[in-house]
Design a protein around this motif. Structure first.
Motif, PDB file in Angstrom:
ATOM      1  N   ARG A  71       3.997   3.290  -8.614  1.00 31.20           N
ATOM      2  CA  ARG A  71       3.478   4.160  -7.554  1.00 31.20           C
ATOM      3  C   ARG A  71       2.229   3.523  -6.921  1.00 31.20           C
ATOM      4  O   ARG A  71       1.324   3.068  -7.615  1.00 31.20           O
ATOM      5  N   ARG A 119      -1.104   4.045  -4.798  1.00 35.21           N
ATOM      6  CA  ARG A 119      -2.034   5.156  -4.583  1.00 35.21           C
ATOM      7  C   ARG A 119      -3.195   4.719  -3.684  1.00 35.21           C
ATOM      8  O   ARG A 119      -3.655   3.587  -3.760  1.00 35.21           O
ATOM      9  N   GLU A 148      -4.204   9.899  -3.787  1.00 35.32           N
ATOM     10  CA  GLU A 148      -2.940  10.396  -3.264  1.00 35.32           C
ATOM     11  C   GLU A 148      -1.913   9.262  -3.172  1.00 35.32           C
ATOM     12  O   GLU A 148      -2.252   8.109  -2.960  1.00 35.32           O
ATOM     13  N   SER A 149      -0.645   9.643  -3.326  1.00 36.51           N
ATOM     14  CA  SER A 149       0.437   8.663  -3.307  1.00 36.51           C
ATOM     15  C   SER A 149       0.715   8.200  -1.888  1.00 36.51           C
ATOM     16  O   SER A 149       0.776   9.008  -0.949  1.00 36.51           O
ATOM     17  N   VAL A 156       5.850   3.509  -3.079  1.00 42.65           N
ATOM     18  CA  VAL A 156       6.277   2.955  -4.370  1.00 42.65           C
ATOM     19  C   VAL A 156       6.592   1.470  -4.186  1.00 42.65           C
ATOM     20  O   VAL A 156       7.226   1.080  -3.200  1.00 42.65           O
ATOM     21  N   SER A 205      -1.626  -1.717  -2.391  1.00 43.07           N
ATOM     22  CA  SER A 205      -2.178  -0.436  -1.959  1.00 43.07           C
ATOM     23  C   SER A 205      -3.334  -0.646  -0.990  1.00 43.07           C
ATOM     24  O   SER A 205      -3.439   0.032   0.040  1.00 43.07           O
TER      25      SER A 205
END
Length: 318
Positions: A19, A21, A26-27, A30, A55
């Motif tokens: 995942r 983030r 917060e996501s 993926v 990310s």
């Protein structure tokens, strides 16, 4: 992996999903990894670093997209606003950036021409005003609703009003401006018209007062020829009533506000006039006036003046 045939065809033996983030937790997606080798626990640290980097890249990309959208919106607002918007140098008012409306106010056909040529301190009609702007920005960091006259690029004299504040670089000033020339002309016309009406009303009050003084003089002459005390008293009483009304016009003529009368001043003048006429030297009568300094229009003042006239006349006579 649900599609085993696809995985077998590519020789894939393992799959992992991580995942992604944002910095706030917060996501944001993926990261999916397919491998021909088995993903071992010792690979986890390296993959986690890749996930963190991915990310951050996504967040930076999104922030850049949002910034670009924001800049495009601001640029569209800036260029198409119906009010002048600009950025200028504090020291001399040299334009650094303007929208089309600001260039139009200053007499240019385009923002580019305005930026290339315009320097505020060369266009102020009153150079002191320009110095006031610099002082206000230096001391307060901003200026609000400042009005001044300028000479535009085409030579016209215009009134402008502007507000703004220092930018991140204190050598520059960002603000908005509007052409208020038409409003100023209208205000001047209204002011001039009011002054003319004030002069006319003062002249009317002056003439009415003079006419009343003529009537008073005629009544005084008539009173002097009458021997009968009763008739003489009636004429004197009428003369005093006229004097009370004449005092209103005299007071209004001297007043700054010709529509309203300061009632305490008016009552003082009436009382002084009546005391001179009726007070007997043998009688020690003292008049004390306790009136709030309120203002009344002429009709109400005349009514009050006549009432005071009757009350004081009776008090002094009896």
């Amino acid at each position: 992996v649900l599609d085993h045939a696809w995985a077998k065809q590519l020789g894939l033996t393992s799959f992992a999903g991580y995942r992604l983030r944002a910095s706030g937790g917060e996501s944001i997606g993926v990261l999916a990894l397919f491998s021909r080798q088995k993903i071992m626990p010792e690979d986890h640290s390296l993959i986690q670093t890749i996930v963190s980097t991915t990310s951050e890249v996504i967040q930076v990309s999104r922030a850049q997209d949002l910034l670009k959208m924001s800049e495009e919106k601001f640029r569209n607002l800036f260029e198409n606003a119906q009010i002048g918007m600009y950025r200028s140098r504090v020291s001399d008012g040299k334009m650094v950036e303007t929208n089309f409306r600001m260039a139009e106010i200053l007499g240019y056909d385009s923002p580019e021409a305005c930026v290339e040529d315009y320097i505020a301190q060369k266009h102020y009609i009153d150079p002191v005003k320009r110095q006031d702007v610099v002082t206000a920005l230096t001391q307060n960091g901003s200026i609000s609703n400042f009005s001044t006259r300028i000479r535009t690029h085409t030579g016209k004299i215009r009134w402008i009003q502007f507000s703004g504040s220092l930018s991140d670089d204190p050598a520059f000033f960002e603000g908005v401006a509007a052409d208020i020339t038409e409003r100023k002309i209208a205000e001047d016309q209204v002011t001039s018209s009011l002054k003319e009406k004030e002069i006319l009303l003062k002249e009317i009050h002056h003439r009415v007062k003079n006419n009343m003084q003529i009537i008073q003089s005629l009544l005084s002459l008539q009173s002097a020829e009458i021997d009968d005390d009763e008739y003489k008293r009636l004429i004197d009483d009428s003369n005093n009533r006229i004097k009370s009304m004449a005092l209103i016009h005299e007071t209004l003529y001297r007043s700054d506000d010709i529509a309203k009368l300061n009632i305490d001043v008016y009552f003082n003048e009436i009382s002084q006039h009546l005391c001179k006429i009726y007070q007997n030297p043998d009688m020690q009568i003292q008049v004390e006036i306790d009136v709030e300094p309120i203002r009344l229009d002429m009709d109400a003042s005349i009514a009050c003046g006549l009432i005071i006239n009757e009350l004081m006349s009776n008090a002094l006579k009896h």
